[in-house]
Enzyme design. Sequence first.
Site, PDB file in Angstrom:
ATOM      1  N   ASP A  17       0.865  -1.159   0.000  1.00 30.30           N
ATOM      2  CA  ASP A  17       0.000   0.000   0.000  1.00 30.30           C
ATOM      3  C   ASP A  17       0.917   1.229   0.000  1.00 30.30           C
ATOM      4  OD1 ASP A  17      -2.363   1.643   0.461  1.00 30.30           O
ATOM      5  OD2 ASP A  17      -1.682   1.787   2.531  1.00 30.30           O
ATOM      6  N   ASP A  19      -0.150   5.091   1.015  1.00 34.79           N
ATOM      7  CA  ASP A  19      -0.372   6.026   2.114  1.00 34.79           C
ATOM      8  C   ASP A  19      -0.357   5.309   3.451  1.00 34.79           C
ATOM      9  OD1 ASP A  19      -1.230   8.538   0.497  1.00 34.79           O
ATOM     10  OD2 ASP A  19      -2.507   6.949  -0.290  1.00 34.79           O
ATOM     11  N   ASP A 176      -1.762  -0.954   6.007  1.00 32.29           N
ATOM     12  CA  ASP A 176      -2.006  -0.369   7.315  1.00 32.29           C
ATOM     13  C   ASP A 176      -3.493  -0.215   7.636  1.00 32.29           C
ATOM     14  OD1 ASP A 176      -2.316   1.750   5.383  1.00 32.29           O
ATOM     15  OD2 ASP A 176      -2.256   3.172   7.046  1.00 32.29           O
TER      16      ASP A 176
END
Length: 230
Positions: A17, A19, A176
């Site tokens: 991922d 961000d 996250d």
Amino acid sequence: MDSYSRHRFPFAIVGFDLDGTLLDTSGDLAAAVNHALGSIGRPPLSVDAVKPMIGGGARAMLRHGLDATGGHDDATLDVLHRRLLDHYEANLAVHTAPFPGALDALDELAVRGVTMGIMTNKLERFARAILGGLGLADRFAAIIGGDTLGVAKPSPIPIQALVNQCGGGRAAFIGDSIFDVQAARAAGLPIVACRFGFLSQPVEELGADAIIDDYAGLIPTLERLSPSAT
């Protein structure tokens, strides 16, 4: 690193991922949210307040920001979404940088012959522009955004496409958010969650196969993680 150690590494592909996982984009995303909010007289939000809103795409992030400052209607959301995107596109990497240790981890994965890719719910053109501006785009065999295939995480389709574009084989994903965990699981990939990410809930509640506190722990964690952990 000898050839035997490289051969023993359990994953041919590692997807990330963007961000809150590979890059700390929170300062620039918060600035874009606050630009949109300020255009209708709403108070600004702190970077820490915006962080848990990140992960589901810009529109969802803005919707959370509006709800936190007085609520929203769809017409206002439509107008402000465009304002947010325009501001963000003009200021993509003012404060954005890789998390500490991320580049060293990418280097170490490359030494092990791992092919790497990005799957983010950010628009693909933004992801490519940011990675290009930071000199990182060439490190990734696939860069897939939330708009690339017309479907975003938590759908497994973009992660499956990442694996295919990276040549296929055993893969793991690093993220996250609950969207990352749900998408990776649906795609049949082990998922590592980042404690330092933009968390909307305790990282232990995400249901990941493993958690890292920082990038120093990524390679050892992947070495311990079975490709069939899911």
